[in-house]
Design an enzyme around this catalytic site. Structure first.
Site, PDB file in Angstrom:
ATOM      1  N   GLY A 148       1.192  -1.146  -0.143  1.00 16.84           N
ATOM      2  CA  GLY A 148       0.236  -0.366   0.093  1.00 16.84           C
ATOM      3  C   GLY A 148       0.931   1.003   0.047  1.00 16.84           C
ATOM      4  N   TYR A 149       0.420   2.638  -0.242  1.00 18.41           N
ATOM      5  CA  TYR A 149       0.680   3.844  -0.599  1.00 18.41           C
ATOM      6  C   TYR A 149       0.015   4.571   0.010  1.00 18.41           C
ATOM      7  CZ  TYR A 149       2.823   2.230  -4.674  1.00 18.41           C
ATOM      8  OH  TYR A 149       4.012   1.195  -5.149  1.00 18.41           O
TER       9      TYR A 149
END
Length: 154
Positions: free
Chosen positions: A27-28
């Site tokens: 995830g970012y």
């Protein structure tokens, strides 16, 4: 400063995995071009990675191992959806290739990456290597969460 020099290619249909691969969830926390901040769980290990803006095929990269429990919580804070893929490692011509087979909304996308010691390093391409997409921002993992492969016009 740590530097990543990486080239990215599509993978032809004639490629077949040579090993079991490893599942990855990433995830970012930031996807702005000046800096991406990624959290990744890869098998039973987790990493926090900060990457700077691309300059050609190079960019600053800093990666730190973190507790898996922290990574699981950080994935909840990340932009959604969390990217899922299976990574296969293959050696060819003295280099290690990372082949990512994407899942979810990016199913059907298979990308190979090679990290190089210098931008002008010459390497022998495997027979399954397709078109180079190093400079195509659509293939950046951080962009695949915003515009997944399944939504691209074929």
């Amino acid at each position: 400063m740590a530097k990543e020099i990486e080239r990215k290619f599509l993978v032809r249909e004639n490629w077949q995995p040579q090993n079991a691969g490893v599942d990855i969830a990433q995830g970012y926390l930031s996807t702005v071009p000046e800096r991406t901040v990624r959290v990744r769980i890869k098998a039973d290990r987790a990493f926090l990675t900060i990457k700077g803006r691309n300059e050609g095929i190079s960019r600053p990269e800093f990666e730190y191992e973190i507790p898996v429990a922290d990574a699981e919580e950080l994935l909840q804070l990340a932009e959604q959806p969390v990217l899922r893929k299976k990574r296969y490692l293959e050696k060819h011509g003295g280099f290690l290739w990372e082949i990512d087979v994407f899942a979810g909304a990016n199913v059907g996308l298979v990308v190979a990456e090679i990290e190089l010691p210098t931008e002008d390093t010459v390497f022998s391409p495997p027979c399954w290597l397709g078109e180079e997409v190093s400079g195509d921002v659509r293939y950046y993992n951080a962009n695949l969460i915003k515009t997944p492969y399944s939504l691209w016009k074929k």
